[in-house]
Write an enzyme that holds these catalytic residues in place. Sequence first.
Site, PDB file in Angstrom:
ATOM      1  CD  GLU A   1       3.718   6.239   4.819  1.00 24.71           C
ATOM      2  OE1 GLU A   1       2.703   6.414   5.530  1.00 24.71           O
ATOM      3  OE2 GLU A   1       3.819   5.359   3.954  1.00 24.71           O
TER       4      GLU A   1
ATOM      5  CE  LYS B   1       6.245   2.301   2.880  1.00 26.85           C
ATOM      6  NZ  LYS B   1       5.054   2.328   1.997  1.00 26.85           N
TER       7      LYS B   1
ATOM      8  CE  LYS C   1       0.108   4.039   6.803  1.00 30.65           C
ATOM      9  NZ  LYS C   1       0.959   4.310   5.622  1.00 30.65           N
TER      10      LYS C   1
ATOM     11  CD  GLU D   1      -5.136   2.099   5.068  1.00 35.32           C
ATOM     12  OE1 GLU D   1      -4.243   2.963   5.051  1.00 35.32           O
ATOM     13  OE2 GLU D   1      -4.898   0.867   5.147  1.00 35.32           O
TER      14      GLU D   1
ATOM     15  CG  ASN E   1      -4.072   1.262   1.161  1.00 38.29           C
ATOM     16  OD1 ASN E   1      -3.506   1.298   0.068  1.00 38.29           O
ATOM     17  ND2 ASN E   1      -3.448   0.908   2.269  1.00 38.29           N
TER      18      ASN E   1
ATOM     19  CD  GLU F   1      -4.420   5.829   3.167  1.00 35.81           C
ATOM     20  OE1 GLU F   1      -5.093   6.400   4.036  1.00 35.81           O
ATOM     21  OE2 GLU F   1      -4.028   4.648   3.281  1.00 35.81           O
ATOM     22  CB  SER F   2      -1.423   2.755  -2.101  1.00 32.05           C
ATOM     23  OG  SER F   2      -1.182   2.500  -0.739  1.00 32.05           O
TER      24      SER F   2
END
Length: 381
Positions: free
Chosen positions: A165, A167, A228, A277, A299, A335-336
């Site tokens: 990502e 970001k 995103k 998601e 997520n 994710e995360s």
Amino acid sequence: MESLMRATSLNSIPSPFLNHTFRQHDSRFTSGFKSTSSTLINNGRSSLPCLRAQQSETTDEFKVRNSQDEVSATQGIRIRRRPPTGPPLHYVGPFEFRLQNEGNTPRNILEEIVWNKDTEVAQMKDKKPLYTLKKAIELAPPPRDFIAALKASYLRTGMPALIAEVKKASPSRGVLREDFEPVEIAKAYEKGGAACLSVLTDAKYFQGSFENLEAIRNAGVTCPLLCKEFIVDAWQLYYARAKGADAVLLIAAVLPDLDIKYMTKICKLIGLTALVEVHDENEMDRILKIDGIQLIGINNRNLETFEVDISNTKKLLEGERGEKIRQKEIVVVGESGLFTPDDVAYVQEAGVKAILVGESIVKQKDPTAGIAELFGKDISA
């Protein structure tokens, strides 16, 4: 392509995306002040019908909002798409007052982001109506196969494919990297073995932009690109494709089932991959009932509190849900909360074939080395 765009013209887009007259809410009230004031100056007797017309119009908006909120509530969606403010009842001369109340205040950061995005998209649509994006999509670089890139990386490395990502910041962590050069970061990710890239395009909360997405696409980076963004309107799908995106994010915590069904169909028509998601059991169950879903992201961050727990991935892939995912051959993205090789191994054992990672690698002085550190080995070969 010409026939494709005819098939997806403004008239063919499902009504849930076009019946959004209430999106002009703020601008109409502002213009209402001016028009009503002018009427009062020129003909005081005309002011009462104007106010009654405004009140009737706003009451209709309120009914539409309530209807949409009711549909969302039946599906367990707690994020409200717009402030659920009722019709204004307080008039003083030409002015109209709406009292501040609990319904006007976002209940969490995601709801705040969504409310802001709804207003932002309405303004963008005024500047770039859907029909103007037709030529832009025809001129955009052809879409690249996002899912094929993930599968190829998984087969090559035997480890989850990386969606790295690009970001700069987040609401929970603030600025992640001061010396933020999106193109250089994207090239470093690709060099380090990323299969695909995720590019934040939200400006207000993540300091991203569509200019970053375009710049990365035009810089010769070959990885497929995920836009995103917080999608609340089908118009955004066309805009993302026009800017060079190969995939988009659809958030089940925000979008009811009907929106997701229509949006995934539009994505297929214009060449986008939809990463849908989820972050809890209810959302996973909802999405598994929708035909044609190929890519699901889990997520591990609670989207309302922003707390992170990577065991969430394992919980959502156990038992009957995991079996359905295997039967449907859906690719799952973790994710995360992924910072170490142990974290990657944990979610891989749970059943993910790809991971989306931003913070733990973008903060590294050398993002290429950060990827090797994340996986515990060089995955670029």
